[in-house]
Each structure stands twice: as C-alpha cells, then as structure tokens.
Design an enzyme around this catalytic site. Structure first.
Site, short mmCIF file in Angstrom:
data_model
loop_
_atom_site.label_atom_id
_atom_site.label_comp_id
_atom_site.label_asym_id
_atom_site.label_seq_id
_atom_site.Cartn_x
_atom_site.Cartn_y
_atom_site.Cartn_z
N GLY A 9 0.83 -1.20 0.00
CA GLY A 9 0.00 0.00 0.00
C GLY A 9 0.86 1.24 0.00
N MET A 11 2.04 5.03 1.58
CA MET A 11 2.28 5.51 2.93
C MET A 11 0.94 5.83 3.59
SD MET A 11 5.50 8.11 2.40
CE MET A 11 4.45 9.21 1.46
N LYS A 15 0.43 0.02 7.25
CA LYS A 15 1.24 -1.19 7.10
C LYS A 15 1.95 -1.55 8.40
CE LYS A 15 3.63 0.42 3.71
NZ LYS A 15 2.91 1.72 3.65
N ASP A 86 9.01 -5.58 8.10
CA ASP A 86 8.48 -4.26 7.77
C ASP A 86 9.46 -3.49 6.89
OD1 ASP A 86 6.42 -2.41 7.89
OD2 ASP A 86 7.28 -1.34 9.59
N GLU A 87 8.96 -2.47 6.22
CA GLU A 87 9.75 -1.68 5.26
C GLU A 87 10.43 -2.61 4.26
OE1 GLU A 87 9.26 1.35 5.26
OE2 GLU A 87 8.65 1.87 7.31
#
Length: 243
Positions: A9, A11, A15, A86-87
C-alpha cells in the site's frame, strides 16, 4: 502450510500498524517470531507506526541473511514460527529469495509489509521480487488520502514542500522535520542566511491527478492564498512545479 504474504500500500495506509497487530496476535497464541525492519522513520532496530506504536526489531542491512538469522535462533532453542518484515521495499531481491526459501524449507510464515513503488512510480527492486514470488499480495484496505480528499495512489517526495521526481531511490525523510523547523527558527532569530540550512526532505501521498500535476499540499496552500477568478480548476497552470 506456511505462506509468503506481501502486504502492500501507499504511505499512511497502516502497514506498520498491521505488522505490529499481527505480531501481537500470533504471540498471543503461543507462536514465536522475529521482527525485522529497515530504514524505519523512527531510527534503527525498531518498527514504528504513525499512530505512536513501536517495538524493537532486528535492523536489516545489506549483509543480513534471513536464513542464518532463523538458524541462529533455532539452534539456541528459540521458537521461530513466523517472521514480520516491515519496510520490505528496502530489502534486496536476494533477501526476498531467502525469505521464500525459509517459507518452503522451514515451514515458517513470512508476513512482509512495504510500499510497491517509489516517488518516481518505479517499482522498488525488493517489492518487485515480492510480487513475483509471494503466495499472496494483499493491498491494504485502509485508504490513504490525497490533500484534495481523493484516494491517494502515489507516494511523492518533496524538498522544502516542492515535489521532486529525480534523485536517489532511498532517501529517508519525514523524521527530522521538527528539528529542521526549529533550526530555521533559530537561524531567523540570529539573522543567519536561511540558504545555509539543509533542505527538508519529506513524503506525502497524492492521487494520480495531483501526482501527475505535481501539486502537493504545500502547493495547494500557496494557490489557495491567491485570487482565482476563473470558474474552473487551474491548479496545474498556477503551480510552477507542475509539468
């Protein structure tokens, strides 16, 4: 059976919040996991949400080998049933392949969260590999919004409020904004030239219309302060940053 799932998705769509919620849910059922992140807005070795949630994580670097990370913990007696990544857009394609191998050969679930495309609308190499290898790609249902109220579909990079479409793919911003603003106020108080200050790099989400016109919230505010006598939308004409 274990799965490799890529949650994608723009920003501001939640998330990192979902990543932390999923970790909580799995741990509450007695499962053991490892949290990974890279270039989080709050600094290294952490997963943070814009809602204020945060927890410690393993910082991913170029040399990180996910296979070795799991083996190391399992050989010391720790339980590893899942990974929260994540990221994930910042991971290398080779690291994504390591995660796929972990799913297939260790039966460990991998839940990866990341942005698909960068500020130039180009796919991140890591995200592209996730799309190619994931068992499922899920677009998050929480919609980020453009400043105009439409659904945001693109991530834009700004420098001092002006949208840019050239530069390095990875530049972490949006975290030093308050510090830069405080420095600017101090410079003004001391009558120092503002051009000596470093530019403020930020990010915001835009709908496709305003991404293509390069009209950011900063630009919209400037235009709103002007007299617009024409009875139609002329934001692309009035904003000097538009193509």
């Amino acid at each position: 059976m274990a799965e490799l799932i890529f949650f994608s998705g723009t920003m501001d769509c939640g998330k990192s919040t979902l990543a932390l919620q999923m970790d909580y849910n799995h741990r509450a059922r007695g499962r053991g996991g490892i949290l990974f992140s890279r270039n989080d807005r709050a600094g290294g070795s952490v997963i943070s949400s814009r809602l204020g949630l945060r927890t410690d994580a393993v910082e991913v670097v170029d040399a990180t080998d996910f296979w070795d990370e799991v083996i190391l913990r399992r050989t010391t007696g720790l339980r590893v049933d899942y990974l929260i990544c994540d990221e994930a857009q910042f991971y290398s394609p080779e690291q994504v392949e390591q995660l796929a191998r972990i799913v297939d050969e260790m039966d460990v679930d991998v839940f990866a969260f990341g942005i698909t495309s960068d500020f130039r609308t180009r796919l991140f190499p890591g995200s592209q590999r996730f799309v190619e290898l994931a068992d499922r790609v899920q677009v998050l249902q929480v919609e980020a919004l453009c400043w105009c109220g439409r659904r945001a579909t693109h991530n834009a990079r700004t420098v001092d409020g002006i949208m840019v479409v050239e530069g390095e793919q990875v530049v972490v911003g949006d975290v030093a904004r308050e510090n830069d603003r405080a420095t600017a106020d101090s410079a003004q108080a001391e009558m120092l030239p503002l051009e000596t200050l470093l530019p403020v790099v930020g990010y915001e989400t835009l709908c496709r219309r305003h991404y293509m016109r390069r009209v950011t919230a900063h630009g919209a505010n400037l235009m709103a302060s002007r007299d617009q006598l024409l009875p139609f939308d002329v934001d692309a004409c009035l904003w000097h940053g538009a193509s």
